[in-house]
Enzyme design. Structure first.
Site, PDB file in Angstrom:
ATOM      1  N   SER A  82      -2.310   7.269  -7.276  1.00 59.04           N
ATOM      2  CA  SER A  82      -0.791   5.915  -7.198  1.00 59.04           C
ATOM      3  C   SER A  82      -0.698   5.600  -8.619  1.00 59.04           C
ATOM      4  O   SER A  82       0.495   5.117  -8.622  1.00 59.04           O
ATOM      5  CB  SER A  82      -1.325   4.680  -6.003  1.00 59.04           C
ATOM      6  OG  SER A  82      -2.462   3.867  -7.091  1.00 59.04           O
ATOM      7  N   HIS A 106      -1.416   7.999   0.238  1.00 61.28           N
ATOM      8  CA  HIS A 106      -0.745   8.413  -0.956  1.00 61.28           C
ATOM      9  C   HIS A 106       0.096   9.857  -0.562  1.00 61.28           C
ATOM     10  O   HIS A 106       1.765  10.263  -1.015  1.00 61.28           O
ATOM     11  CB  HIS A 106      -0.092   8.132  -2.081  1.00 61.28           C
ATOM     12  CG  HIS A 106      -0.016   6.859  -2.101  1.00 61.28           C
ATOM     13  ND1 HIS A 106       1.299   5.675  -2.086  1.00 61.28           N
ATOM     14  CD2 HIS A 106      -0.847   5.778  -2.952  1.00 61.28           C
ATOM     15  CE1 HIS A 106       0.561   5.014  -2.625  1.00 61.28           C
ATOM     16  NE2 HIS A 106      -0.444   3.899  -3.162  1.00 61.28           N
ATOM     17  N   LYS A 110       1.932   3.193   4.185  1.00 57.12           N
ATOM     18  CA  LYS A 110       2.830   3.245   3.365  1.00 57.12           C
ATOM     19  C   LYS A 110       4.018   4.383   4.271  1.00 57.12           C
ATOM     20  O   LYS A 110       4.899   3.452   4.229  1.00 57.12           O
ATOM     21  CB  LYS A 110       1.732   3.832   2.576  1.00 57.12           C
ATOM     22  CG  LYS A 110       0.597   2.889   1.444  1.00 57.12           C
ATOM     23  CD  LYS A 110      -0.427   3.602   0.762  1.00 57.12           C
ATOM     24  CE  LYS A 110      -0.057   2.574  -0.449  1.00 57.12           C
ATOM     25  NZ  LYS A 110      -1.511   3.204  -0.845  1.00 57.12           N
TER      26      LYS A 110
HETATM   27  C1  LIG Z   1      -3.097   1.940  -1.113  1.00 59.93           C
HETATM   28  C2  LIG Z   1      -4.172   2.554  -0.637  1.00 59.93           C
HETATM   29  C3  LIG Z   1      -5.413   2.653   0.269  1.00 59.93           C
HETATM   30  C4  LIG Z   1      -5.123   0.892   0.939  1.00 59.93           C
HETATM   31  O1  LIG Z   1      -4.241   1.064   1.960  1.00 59.93           O
HETATM   32  P1  LIG Z   1      -3.729  -0.138   3.015  1.00 59.93           P
HETATM   33  O2  LIG Z   1      -3.492   0.612   4.067  1.00 59.93           O
HETATM   34  O3  LIG Z   1      -2.644  -1.021   2.427  1.00 59.93           O
HETATM   35  O4  LIG Z   1      -4.849  -0.840   2.991  1.00 59.93           O
HETATM   36  C5  LIG Z   1      -5.857   3.354   0.315  1.00 59.93           C
HETATM   37  N1  LIG Z   1      -6.619   4.421  -0.690  1.00 59.93           N
HETATM   38  C6  LIG Z   1      -5.629   4.198  -1.648  1.00 59.93           C
HETATM   39  C7  LIG Z   1      -5.254   5.350  -2.693  1.00 59.93           C
HETATM   40  C8  LIG Z   1      -4.588   4.004  -1.485  1.00 59.93           C
HETATM   41  O5  LIG Z   1      -3.584   4.642  -2.665  1.00 59.93           O
END
Ligand SMILES: *Cc1c(COP(=O)(O)O)cnc(C)c1O
Length: 392
Positions: free
Chosen positions: A181, A209, A240
């Protein structure tokens, strides 16, 4: 000295190092433009890749579900909190991703806290990419397994660590982010799979992502690489690109069944609410109907990244719509972000510990919600601030 004085000292320390989180408040729905702290600005930093966070179809589905099913699930999933919407969503997600089964959680973060400890324990080992997400690190720690990091996206380093360590443990698990990310690069999953297969090790990818971004119509990294049936566990998020909230674990039916029996965030924390689940279902409908939003996202990302390079910015190693603008020291990144904000562009600076020391950056998140004109406005602001601060 009071017993909490140290906390204020730590906070002051963060401020003096330019590492203090200045949290902006959004006063409008998510979209290409936002009202932030009362000011209308171009949104360059949310994970709303497809513009679904305020999509009429998702809003309508959430409203309808509220009228029919109320608001909350009122219990943990395993007691009385599993509603038809939850099971329907899980069935649809499994179909969408082409796996045997799927289970949903409150968030991607809790999905990682659930899955890792049900796969490995104290006698086991986890081979983990050095840049894996914090929730993977926390889930791995919670499992009690030995965590052995390998160099980022370096399959040789992974294999070296496996050769040197595997025999001392009962079971093993390889974990990698799908899309990283902070840099926007993609894990070399086909090569990692070959190593996992060679040593007969479980393979898990966290595609937070990549969900809704990579693969046909946003089906994720496994689809992107054509690795269906080869990756044991896919973790994902609906917070996301799906625009709502929630986590997913998808894969073999037996693993999902095991999670329903032993996943602690499933057993001891209530599920996502009724409108969340209904909105997520509407997101799956949209993605299954058409690849249009995903195509627009990539078109926007390609345009923006190419123009930023032409302007002379260093956008690192990104292969996805995540566009890091590398600036070096955290105070410069923070100043850059403030100047952009004054110019009407909302793009956050990221510093240590989110990224390594000396690798502070502005991270631009491109969305299908952006019109070309929005991207051009953003580019203009980057050009002006970049020149003013001597970055380009
Ligand atoms: C954003 C993210 C998460 C967390 O996701 P949420 O649904 O916001 O808790 C977990 N793993 C990765 C790789 C992320 O980028």
């Amino acid at each position: 000295m009071s017993k909490i004085d140290w906390i204020q000292q730590e906070i002051d320390g963060l401020k003096s190092q330019g590492l203090y989180n200045n949290i902006r408040t959004i006063g409008s729905p998510q979209g290409a433009w936002l009202t932030v702290d009362g000011k209308k600005v171009l949104n360059f930093c949310s994970n709303n890749y497809l513009g679904l966070a305020n999509h009429p179809a998702l809003v309508a589905a959430a409203k309808k579900s509220l009228d029919e099913m109320g608001v909350g699930p009122a219990a943990v999933r395993s007691i009385a909190g599993t509603m038809t919407l939850h099971t329907e969503l899980e069935k649809r997600l499994a179909q969408f991703k082409g796996v045997e089964a799927a289970i949903t959680f409150q968030s991607g973060f809790t999905a990682n806290l659930a899955i890792i400890p049900v796969l490995v324990g104290k006698e086991d080992v986890i081979f983990s990419d050095r840049l894996n997400h914090a929730s993977i690190i926390d889930g791995a720690r919670l499992s009690g397994a030995k965590i052995i990091p390998y160099e980022h996206n370096d399959v040789k380093s992974l294999e070296d660590q496996i050769k040197a360590n595997l025999s001392q443990y009962r079971r093993a698990l390889i974990i990698t982010d799908g899309v990283f990310s902070m840099d926007g690069d993609i894990a070399p999953l086909p090569d990692i799979y070959e190593v996992a297969k060679k040593y007969d090790i479980l393979l898990m990818v966290d595609d937070a992502h990549g969900e809704g971004v990579l693969g046909k119509g946003g089906r994720g990294i496994v689809d992107h690489f054509g690795l269906h049936g080869k990756v044991d566990v896919e973790v994902g998020t609906m917070s996301k690109a799906f625009g709502v909230v929630g986590g997913i674990v998808a894969g073999k039916a037996v693993i999902i069944e095991w999670l329903r029996q032993r996943g602690r965030p499933f057993l001891f924390s209530s599920a996502v609410t009724v409108p969340d689940a209904a909105a997520c279902l509407a997101a799956v409908d949209l993605l299954e109907d058409s690849t249009q939003l995903v195509d627009k996202l990539w078109e926007n990302a390609k345009y923006f990244k190419a123009e930023m390079k032409t302007l002379g910015f260093n956008t690192g190693v990104t292969e996805t719509p995540i566009t890091p603008v590398m600036l070096g020291e955290a105070p410069l990144a923070q100043q850059f972000s403030r100047e952009l904000f004054d110019a009407g562009v909302f793009a956050m600076a990221l510093g240590f510990p989110t990224v390594p020391q000396g690798k502070a950056r502005i991270r631009v998140m491109i969305s299908a919600a952006h019109a070309k004109d929005d991207l051009d406005k953003g580019l203009e602001a980057f050009k002006t601030v970049g020149k003013k601060l001597g970055v380009i």
